[in-house]
Motif scaffolding. Structure first.
Motif, PDB file in Angstrom:
ATOM      1  N   ASN A  82      51.260  57.906  76.547  1.00 47.81           N
ATOM      2  CA  ASN A  82      50.154  58.803  76.876  1.00 47.81           C
ATOM      3  C   ASN A  82      48.800  58.100  76.890  1.00 47.81           C
ATOM      4  OD1 ASN A  82      51.842  61.121  77.069  1.00 47.81           O
ATOM      5  ND2 ASN A  82      51.858  61.270  74.826  1.00 47.81           N
ATOM      6  N   SER A  83      48.788  56.812  76.708  1.00 44.96           N
ATOM      7  CA  SER A  83      47.541  56.061  76.664  1.00 44.96           C
ATOM      8  C   SER A  83      46.968  55.879  78.063  1.00 44.96           C
ATOM      9  CB  SER A  83      47.767  54.690  76.026  1.00 44.96           C
ATOM     10  OG  SER A  83      48.623  53.913  76.856  1.00 44.96           O
ATOM     11  N   MET A  84      45.701  55.527  78.111  1.00 48.87           N
ATOM     12  CA  MET A  84      45.050  55.273  79.394  1.00 48.87           C
ATOM     13  C   MET A  84      45.677  54.058  80.086  1.00 48.87           C
ATOM     14  SD  MET A  84      41.007  55.954  78.521  1.00 48.87           S
ATOM     15  CE  MET A  84      40.532  55.543  80.191  1.00 48.87           C
ATOM     16  N   ALA A  85      46.081  53.079  79.289  1.00 48.50           N
ATOM     17  CA  ALA A  85      46.713  51.888  79.860  1.00 48.50           C
ATOM     18  C   ALA A  85      48.025  52.249  80.545  1.00 48.50           C
ATOM     19  CB  ALA A  85      46.949  50.845  78.775  1.00 48.50           C
ATOM     20  N   SER A  86      48.801  53.128  79.906  1.00 53.00           N
ATOM     21  CA  SER A  86      50.071  53.549  80.501  1.00 53.00           C
ATOM     22  C   SER A  86      49.847  54.316  81.789  1.00 53.00           C
ATOM     23  CB  SER A  86      50.853  54.408  79.501  1.00 53.00           C
ATOM     24  OG  SER A  86      51.243  53.645  78.381  1.00 53.00           O
TER      25      SER A  86
END
Length: 208
Positions: free
Chosen positions: A17-21
Motif C-alpha cells: 500500500n506504499s507510494m513506492a508500490s
C-alpha cells in the motif's frame, strides 16, 4: 513449497500500500499499454548501484500479483544479487541450465509471492558474455515462454560489460534504470549501445 521469505528490499511484497508500490503498479500499466506482446523484458542501467536489481524484482512481483506466471532470472553472472534478495541458495541456476547440467524445472524456485518463480545466476563462469550471447541462451528463453507468461531479466550495467547488449538483442523490450546522480553522457552512451543492437527500449525509470 516456497523458499525463504522475500526480504525488505522488495517493497511491493512487504508494503503493497506504499507510494513506492503504487509507482511500480503504474509502471506495470505503462508496460502493458505499450505493447501486449512484451514477454521477455531485460532491466539494465549504465553503471553499478543505480537500483537495477531492486527495480526488476519489484516489477516481477507486481506482474505476478496481477495473476501472471512470472519468471525472474538473475542474468548478472558477474555480481548476482537476486538469490540474496529472495533468500534462495545459488548452487543451481542459469549457468547450470545453459551448461545442460540441469533442466529449467530443477533450477527454478517458487517464491512466497503467488505466481512468481526465481532462477538465480548459478555457479560462476569464466565467459559470461559468450554464455549469455549463445544460441543456448536464446533457445532457453524461448522455452521459458512455454511455461511462463513473462520473463524478467536482471543484467549487469551496460556501460561496463557487453552482457546486457547481447541479452537486449534477444529480448522483447529493455527498461533503463537511471539514477538521479547519473550523468547525461553515461545515459546517452547506454542508449546508443542498446540502439546498436536494435534493442526495443520501452522506457526509463528514474531512481532517486
Amino acid at each position: 513449497m516456497a523458499d525463504k521469505k522475500v526480504n525488505l528490499k522488495v517493497v511491493t511484497k512487504d508494503d503493497p500500500n506504499s507510494m513506492a508500490s503504487e509507482a511500480y503498479r503504474k509502471i506495470r500499466s505503462n508496460i502493458k499499454f505499450a505493447n501486449e506482446k512484451l514477454r521477455k523484458i531485460i532491466v539494465t542501467s549504465s553503471l553499478p548501484n543505480e537500483g537495477r536489481t531492486g527495480t526488476v524484482s519489484n516489477l516481477a512481483v507486481v506482474f505476478a500479483k496481477e495473476g501472471n506466471k512470472i519468471l525472474l532470472i538473475d542474468s548478472d553472472l558477474r555480481n548476482p544479487k537476486i538469490a540474496d534478495i529472495f533468500g534462495i541458495e545459488n548452487k543451481l541456476g542459469l549457468t547450470s541450465v545453459l551448461a545442460k547440467k540441469k533442466n529449467i524445472s530443477e533450477c527454478t524456485r517458487k517464491t512466497e509471492v503467488d505466481n512468481l518463480w526465481v532462477l538465480t545466476s548459478g555457479p560462476s563462469v569464466d565467459n559470461p558474455s559468450e554464455l549469455l550471447g549463445s544460441s543456448e541462451m536464446k533457445d532457453f528463453l524461448d522455452k521459458c515462454l512455454d511455461e511462463f507468461d513473462m520473463v524478467f531479466l536482471d543484467s549487469p550495467p551496460l556501460n561496463k560489460y557487453t552482457d546486457a547488449q547481447v541479452l537486449a538483442a534477444v529480448s522483447d523490450g529493455v527498461i533503463m534504470v537511471v539514477a538521479a546522480k547519473s550523468r547525461a553522457g553515461e545515459v546517452l552512451e547506454t542508449k546508443s549501445l542498446l540502439q546498436s543492437v536494435n534493442a526495443n527500449i520501452i522506457g526509463a525509470i528514474l531512481r532517486t
